[in-house]
Motif scaffolding. Structure first.
Motif, PDB file in Angstrom:
ATOM      1  N   PRO A 103      -6.687  55.022  47.998  1.00 39.34           N
ATOM      2  CA  PRO A 103      -6.554  54.233  49.235  1.00 39.34           C
ATOM      3  C   PRO A 103      -5.750  52.943  49.023  1.00 39.34           C
ATOM      4  O   PRO A 103      -5.918  52.244  48.022  1.00 39.34           O
ATOM      5  N   PHE A 104      -4.894  52.650  49.985  1.00 37.74           N
ATOM      6  CA  PHE A 104      -4.083  51.434  50.000  1.00 37.74           C
ATOM      7  C   PHE A 104      -4.064  50.866  51.414  1.00 37.74           C
ATOM      8  O   PHE A 104      -4.532  51.495  52.365  1.00 37.74           O
ATOM      9  N   CYS A 105      -3.474  49.694  51.544  1.00 43.36           N
ATOM     10  CA  CYS A 105      -3.241  49.115  52.864  1.00 43.36           C
ATOM     11  C   CYS A 105      -1.902  48.379  52.847  1.00 43.36           C
ATOM     12  O   CYS A 105      -1.384  48.020  51.778  1.00 43.36           O
ATOM     13  N   LEU A 106      -1.344  48.172  54.050  1.00 43.65           N
ATOM     14  CA  LEU A 106      -0.200  47.277  54.190  1.00 43.65           C
ATOM     15  C   LEU A 106      -0.748  45.866  54.374  1.00 43.65           C
ATOM     16  O   LEU A 106      -1.591  45.625  55.238  1.00 43.65           O
ATOM     17  N   GLY A 107      -0.264  44.936  53.570  1.00 50.41           N
ATOM     18  CA  GLY A 107      -0.854  43.607  53.527  1.00 50.41           C
ATOM     19  C   GLY A 107      -0.655  42.788  54.788  1.00 50.41           C
ATOM     20  O   GLY A 107       0.485  42.455  55.138  1.00 50.41           O
ATOM     21  N   PRO A 108      -1.744  42.428  55.474  1.00 48.39           N
ATOM     22  CA  PRO A 108      -1.653  41.480  56.576  1.00 48.39           C
ATOM     23  C   PRO A 108      -1.690  40.041  56.062  1.00 48.39           C
ATOM     24  O   PRO A 108      -1.353  39.099  56.767  1.00 48.39           O
ATOM     25  N   THR A 109      -2.135  39.881  54.818  1.00 51.50           N
ATOM     26  CA  THR A 109      -2.261  38.594  54.152  1.00 51.50           C
ATOM     27  C   THR A 109      -2.451  38.901  52.666  1.00 51.50           C
ATOM     28  O   THR A 109      -2.627  40.050  52.287  1.00 51.50           O
ATOM     29  N   HIS A 110      -2.395  37.871  51.802  1.00 59.17           N
ATOM     30  CA  HIS A 110      -2.324  38.160  50.365  1.00 59.17           C
ATOM     31  C   HIS A 110      -3.351  37.384  49.533  1.00 59.17           C
ATOM     32  O   HIS A 110      -3.140  37.150  48.342  1.00 59.17           O
ATOM     33  N   GLU A 111      -4.491  37.000  50.121  1.00 61.23           N
ATOM     34  CA  GLU A 111      -5.489  36.265  49.334  1.00 61.23           C
ATOM     35  C   GLU A 111      -5.987  37.083  48.147  1.00 61.23           C
ATOM     36  O   GLU A 111      -6.136  36.561  47.041  1.00 61.23           O
ATOM     37  N   GLU A 112      -6.277  38.349  48.371  1.00 65.19           N
ATOM     38  CA  GLU A 112      -6.797  39.185  47.287  1.00 65.19           C
ATOM     39  C   GLU A 112      -5.776  39.365  46.175  1.00 65.19           C
ATOM     40  O   GLU A 112      -6.101  39.272  44.984  1.00 65.19           O
ATOM     41  N   VAL A 113      -4.526  39.624  46.544  1.00 59.61           N
ATOM     42  CA  VAL A 113      -3.491  39.888  45.536  1.00 59.61           C
ATOM     43  C   VAL A 113      -3.232  38.641  44.691  1.00 59.61           C
ATOM     44  O   VAL A 113      -3.135  38.722  43.459  1.00 59.61           O
ATOM     45  N   ILE A 114      -3.118  37.467  45.337  1.00 60.64           N
ATOM     46  CA  ILE A 114      -2.818  36.260  44.565  1.00 60.64           C
ATOM     47  C   ILE A 114      -4.002  35.876  43.687  1.00 60.64           C
ATOM     48  O   ILE A 114      -3.831  35.386  42.564  1.00 60.64           O
ATOM     49  N   THR A 115      -5.227  36.101  44.150  1.00 57.31           N
ATOM     50  CA  THR A 115      -6.400  35.769  43.340  1.00 57.31           C
ATOM     51  C   THR A 115      -6.498  36.705  42.142  1.00 57.31           C
ATOM     52  O   THR A 115      -6.861  36.271  41.032  1.00 57.31           O
ATOM     53  N   ASP A 116      -6.158  37.963  42.335  1.00 57.98           N
ATOM     54  CA  ASP A 116      -6.120  38.900  41.213  1.00 57.98           C
ATOM     55  C   ASP A 116      -5.051  38.483  40.204  1.00 57.98           C
ATOM     56  O   ASP A 116      -5.288  38.530  38.984  1.00 57.98           O
ATOM     57  N   LEU A 117      -3.885  38.063  40.686  1.00 62.09           N
ATOM     58  CA  LEU A 117      -2.835  37.603  39.782  1.00 62.09           C
ATOM     59  C   LEU A 117      -3.308  36.386  38.998  1.00 62.09           C
ATOM     60  O   LEU A 117      -3.106  36.287  37.777  1.00 62.09           O
ATOM     61  N   PHE A 118      -3.955  35.451  39.681  1.00 55.40           N
ATOM     62  CA  PHE A 118      -4.427  34.234  39.027  1.00 55.40           C
ATOM     63  C   PHE A 118      -5.408  34.561  37.900  1.00 55.40           C
ATOM     64  O   PHE A 118      -5.291  34.027  36.789  1.00 55.40           O
ATOM     65  N   ARG A 119      -6.381  35.436  38.177  1.00 56.88           N
ATOM     66  CA  ARG A 119      -7.407  35.698  37.167  1.00 56.88           C
ATOM     67  C   ARG A 119      -6.833  36.415  35.948  1.00 56.88           C
ATOM     68  O   ARG A 119      -7.421  36.361  34.869  1.00 56.88           O
ATOM     69  N   ARG A 120      -5.689  37.048  36.113  1.00 54.16           N
ATOM     70  CA  ARG A 120      -5.039  37.711  34.988  1.00 54.16           C
ATOM     71  C   ARG A 120      -4.131  36.763  34.206  1.00 54.16           C
ATOM     72  O   ARG A 120      -3.900  36.971  33.013  1.00 54.16           O
ATOM     73  N   GLU A 121      -3.611  35.729  34.885  1.00 52.20           N
ATOM     74  CA  GLU A 121      -2.564  34.896  34.286  1.00 52.20           C
ATOM     75  C   GLU A 121      -3.040  33.512  33.843  1.00 52.20           C
ATOM     76  O   GLU A 121      -2.503  32.956  32.888  1.00 52.20           O
ATOM     77  N   ILE A 122      -3.992  32.937  34.561  1.00 54.03           N
ATOM     78  CA  ILE A 122      -4.393  31.538  34.323  1.00 54.03           C
ATOM     79  C   ILE A 122      -5.796  31.532  33.745  1.00 54.03           C
ATOM     80  O   ILE A 122      -6.725  32.102  34.328  1.00 54.03           O
ATOM     81  N   HIS A 123      -5.966  30.830  32.604  1.00 49.85           N
ATOM     82  CA  HIS A 123      -7.258  30.866  31.913  1.00 49.85           C
ATOM     83  C   HIS A 123      -7.815  29.485  31.573  1.00 49.85           C
ATOM     84  O   HIS A 123      -9.003  29.370  31.265  1.00 49.85           O
ATOM     85  N   SER A 124      -6.978  28.454  31.627  1.00 50.32           N
ATOM     86  CA  SER A 124      -7.426  27.114  31.228  1.00 50.32           C
ATOM     87  C   SER A 124      -7.219  26.130  32.367  1.00 50.32           C
ATOM     88  O   SER A 124      -6.249  26.235  33.130  1.00 50.32           O
ATOM     89  N   HIS A 125      -8.124  25.145  32.429  1.00 49.89           N
ATOM     90  CA  HIS A 125      -7.991  24.089  33.440  1.00 49.89           C
ATOM     91  C   HIS A 125      -6.722  23.277  33.233  1.00 49.89           C
ATOM     92  O   HIS A 125      -6.241  22.614  34.155  1.00 49.89           O
ATOM     93  N   ARG A 126      -6.156  23.330  32.013  1.00 48.25           N
ATOM     94  CA  ARG A 126      -4.923  22.588  31.743  1.00 48.25           C
ATOM     95  C   ARG A 126      -3.731  23.182  32.488  1.00 48.25           C
ATOM     96  O   ARG A 126      -2.685  22.533  32.604  1.00 48.25           O
ATOM     97  N   GLN A 127      -3.870  24.396  32.978  1.00 42.95           N
ATOM     98  CA  GLN A 127      -2.795  25.036  33.754  1.00 42.95           C
ATOM     99  C   GLN A 127      -2.919  24.729  35.251  1.00 42.95           C
ATOM    100  O   GLN A 127      -2.096  25.222  36.037  1.00 42.95           O
ATOM    101  N   LEU A 128      -3.907  23.922  35.606  1.00 44.51           N
ATOM    102  CA  LEU A 128      -4.137  23.578  37.006  1.00 44.51           C
ATOM    103  C   LEU A 128      -3.728  22.139  37.278  1.00 44.51           C
ATOM    104  O   LEU A 128      -3.697  21.311  36.368  1.00 44.51           O
TER     105      LEU A 128
END
Length: 554
Positions: A103-128
């Protein structure tokens, strides 16, 4: 650009089914063409305007320190299931499966996608903090697409998402984005207003909408004439009256509705969170604000009107102390008022709180009206129509908690980040600008949005070597100066040519003819000016530079 080499496809007739001015003019000017309900192809003229909006948005987002990326339009269902929005979002979410039945969807918005990207890429508070943005196609399966690109199913949007360790950091970025949006809409040449707003289905506790002011706007926005207060009418607070409730007079009496002379109240019966009816009481001249009502802890969410069979028990009964009511502040100060029965239309006169009905449990239930005192107690409220083109939110941890987006803090502990969200309807800006800037002849683009800066309209270009040589020389001179020119070299009658150029809204027009050239002059007219003027041929470049200088042409 020569008009003979440009796809300029205009029409005089108002297209059938086009309700709004922007939809009519975009079709008539040859900016868009409908492919299917809510789906549009952007033709070259329209795309030039769309890219102008996109360019200014991108420049200001980059200036703010945000980082551009590009996320997929197609999104996997698993992310939406993690956030619990796969079922919650409703039928606007277009769901489908691929060849493997995933199952997939066409994105009406991207909160889920960007949050998934963040949790994979950013790990330290120093990157914020970090703020990512994109300009990307969105799809929402509107039940009734309408108003052209104003409410289309597919649209272009700038959305940004910021991540922070604490609320103070989010507040600082939120303010930066507020200022960035102010610069964007100022540069676009739009008359706009930022207002406090309800966050809606996106979530979060604090948000502002940016509205282009236009009579055709779908939203009512409220502002004070004595302060900077401004809010969407859904959020605008109605202050309690300062008047004291009068002492009860005559005994309560059942009357014919036509005989009622006192102030009237009406009641809307909604289901309470315990399954029992709750009456929302307002003065008859006021309207219930559903957004305010949904925030009441006593009511079921979403609001559910009491079913007819459950309401039957209330029909025909006189007001009494056992009724479960929530009363708007303005209704709570009334005395000797008329109560309208919700089912039968029966009425009782001389009804009073504390005697015939319980002492009221009060809340702000109504939409504000013109002349109400400002919630800041400075000035009174006015109401205008607006078209929402931007919205900024403080999301909190709604998505980061659901998707477990965390970083390590100074102590080496995992901390859930808090988020902000910042959207601009890039394609909607084009329609909103037209709604605000048009006349009976067509579009009147703000300089920053115009597809071309100036139109050259030569008389008898194909027949007169004098006109042709002078026009070509001016065309080359203006292009060398960085001015975007449309040379209308089509073999058209002057009236038809002028009507086209006015319809598509080019801000400046220069007419070149043998008659004016004989006096070393040309005829100049700004799109918004009622009349043209003759100017010297050698003065054209300076005049246009002065006219274009206040606006961005980069």
């Amino acid at each position: 650009m020569r008009a003979s080499a440009f796809h300029l496809s205009t029409t005089r007739e108002i297209p059938a089914g086009a309700e709004t001015v922007s939809h009519q003019l975009m079709l008539r000017a040859g900016m868009i063409r409908q492919l299917a309900s809510g789906l549009y192809t952007w033709l070259p003229l329209g795309l030039r305007v769309l890219r102008r909006v996109e360019q200014i948005v991108r420049e200001e987002m980059d200036r703010s320190g945000a980082l551009e990326l590009l996320m997929p339009v197609v999104q996997p269902a698993e992310l939406w299931q993690e956030s619990a929005r796969w079922e919650q979002y409703g039928p606007e979410l277009l769901r489908f499966t691929d060849r493997h039945q995933r199952p997939f969807c066409l994105g009406p918005t991207h909160e889920e996608v960007i949050t998934d990207l963040f949790r994979r890429e950013i790990h330290s508070h120093r990157q914020l903090p970090v703020n990512f943005y994109q300009i990307q196609t969105k799809f929402r399966d509107e039940i009734r697409p309408r108003f052209g690109i104003m409410r289309a199913r597919e649209f272009l949007m700038k959305d940004a998402y910021s991540f922070h360790l604490d609320k103070d950091c989010l507040d600082r970025t939120y303010q930066v984005m507020y200022e960035t949006y102010t610069r964007i809409f100022t540069r676009l040449g739009l008359n706009f207003r930022a207002v406090r707003a309800d966050s809606g289905s996106i979530g979060g506790s604090f948000s502002h909408e940016f509205h282009v002011l236009a009579e055709s706007g779908e939203d009512a926005i409220v502002f004070s004439n004595g302060s900077d207060y401004a809010a969407n009418i859904e959020l605008a607070a109605a202050l309690p009256p300062k008047d004291a409730r009068p002492v009860p007079g005559q005994p309560m009496t059942q009357i014919a509705l036509d005989d009622a002379t006192e102030s009237r109240v009406t009641v809307s019966w909604m289901m309470g969170n315990d399954g029992t009816p709750v009456g929302l009481v307002l003065r008859e001249e006021h309207r219930l604000n559903a957004i305010k009502a949904e925030k009441l802890p006593q009511l079921a969410i979403p609001l559910k009107p009491v079913a007819a069979d459950a309401l039957a028990a209330l029909k025909g009964h006189a007001p009494h102390a056992g009724m479960n009511l929530i009363v708007d502040h303005a209704a709570a100060v009334l005395g000797d008022f008329t109560w309208i029965d919700p089912g039968t239309g029966n009425a009782w006169a001389h009804v009073n709180w504390g005697r015939d009905l319980p002492e009221p449990t009060c809340a702000d239930l109504r939409e504000v009206t013109v002349g109400d005192p400002s919630p800041e107690d400075e000035g009174t409220l006015e109401i205008a129509r607006g078209i929402e083109v931007g919205h900024i939110f403080q999301l909190g941890t709604k998505y980061s908690a659901a998707l477990n987006a965390q970083v390590l803090d100074d102590a080496g502990q995992n901390r859930t980040v808090i988020m902000g969200c910042y959207g601009i309807g890039v394609s909607r800006v084009v329609a909103a600008a037209i709604e605000q800037n048009h006349d009976e002849r067509g579009i009147c683009w703000p300089q920053a949005l115009a597809p071309f800066d100036v139109a050259l309209a030569p008389m008898h270009y194909a027949k007169s070597a004098t006109v042709r040589d002078a026009t070509d020389a001016l065309y080359a001179e203006l292009q060398a100066a960085g001015i975007r020119v449309l040379l209308d070299d089509r073999n058209l009658r002057p009236g038809v040519m002028f009507a086209d150029l006015e319809l598509i809204g080019i801000p400046h027009r220069i007419v070149i003819s043998e008659r004016t050239l004989g006096h070393h002059q040309v005829e100049y007219q700004a799109r918004h000016a009622p009349e043209s003027q003759l100017i010297g041929r050698e003065d054209i470049l300076a005049l246009l530079r002065d006219a274009l200088e206040p606006q961005d042409r980069s």
